[in-house]
Design an enzyme around this catalytic site. Structure first.
Site: not given
Length: 324
Positions: A236-237, A266, A285
């Protein structure tokens, strides 16, 4: 004089070629948008911005008096302050409907990699440790016929359920704001409360968007509810997970392992504690990061941008109220 467009961390600049006859395009890569003098100067004349993960807040908008549209080159748009954009009369768009299958492939691949210890055993072979038959120290765990719990049964979550149920005969539990009747019918997914999902799942896959309600959704309490044999997967995040709680759960062997495509900050720093665990699989990611998918997203982002700058309604308009 041509109107100015800014491209920010926009990988496929060739998709902008169709705009060059009508617009002056400036490309910015790897800069700090809050301090870079060239960016701040260009912002004063910009009518459109296209790119990835540019923080668009009141401060930026106040520096961009002519801005008409921000075309986000991603499905998510938590980097956009939509309320502020609407107040400033700025259109926001994103690129949904392109990356769902690709992301589902990546996240299910992470699940498989963690369960079968693929990155760890890849290094086991490459450093010369494979000198005899494998022992229980190298054994992994099965995926087929296990229970997969999906938190966030949107389009990507449903496609992960499809891969798990149809490909690996997995039982599917899910928790979502609303029932997903199609997933229930096609993949025999069972809607349940979050606590039950955490307690009964062999794999817990987090696929929610980042909202105030999902910020740090997975914390110490939630990891403690998971089975000690379970693997946690985050696609997700990063901010949906309390990373300190995850680290402690791994250290205390409260869960079997984790697979992470996203982090709170990130790019993740090389000394991050989560990178030290052999039972944690990490990727940078990569959800939508295939050439085919990223190129399609870039083309769609440019189409949205062009529509907004030529008085048309963009296909993927986030804040339709701005048109009023």
């Amino acid at each position: 004089m041509k109107r100015k467009i800014l491209a920010y961390n926009f990988e496929f600049s060739e998709t902008l070629d169709r705009l060059r006859d009508s617009f002056d395009i400036e490309i910015f890569e790897g800069i700090n948008p809050k301090t870079d003098p060239a960016f701040l100067q260009a912002l004063k004349q910009a009518v459109g911005i296209v790119g990835l993960a540019l923080p668009v807040d009141k401060e930026l908008l106040d520096h961009a008096p002519y801005l008409k549209i921000v075309s986000n080159n991603s499905t998510g748009f938590n980097n956009l302050s939509i309320d502020e954009m609407t107040k400033h009369g700025v259109i926001g768009t994103n690129t949904p409907g392109v990356l769902e299958d690709t992301t589902a492939d990546a996240i299910f691949g992470l699940l498989l990699a963690a369960a079968r210890r693929i990155p760890e055993l890849d290094q086991f072979v490459k450093v010369g440790n494979w000198k005899q038959h494998l022992t229980r120290n190298e054994y992994a765990i099965d995926v087929h016929h296990k229970t997969l719990g999906i938190i966030g049964m949107g389009k990507i979550g449903a496609l992960i359920a499809k891969r798990g149920h149809l490909g690996f005969d997995m039982n599917i539990l899910y928790h979502n704001r609303t029932r997903n009747l199609e997933a229930e019918e096609k993949y025999h997914a069972v809607y349940t409360e979050l606590d039950r999902l955490l307690m009964e799942s062999d794999f817990v896959c987090l696929m929610t968007p980042l909202t105030p309600e999902t910020d740090n959704l997975m914390g110490a309490r939630e990891f403690n509810l998971m089975q000690k044999s379970a693997i946690f997967v985050n696609g997700s995040r990063g901010k949906t997970v309390d990373e300190k709680a995850l680290i402690e759960a791994l250290r205390a062997n409260e869960i079997h392992g984790a697979a992470l495509d996203v982090f709170q900050s990130e790019p993740v720093k090389a000394d991050h504690p989560l990178l030290k665990f052999p039972n944690v699989v990490t990727t940078p990611h990569i959800g939508s990061s295939t050439f085919e998918t990223e190129f399609k997203m870039a083309k769609l982002a440019v189409e949205n941008l062009l529509a907004g700058l030529t008085g048309k309604r963009p296909r993927n308009l986030i804040n339709p109220e701005v048109l009023n």
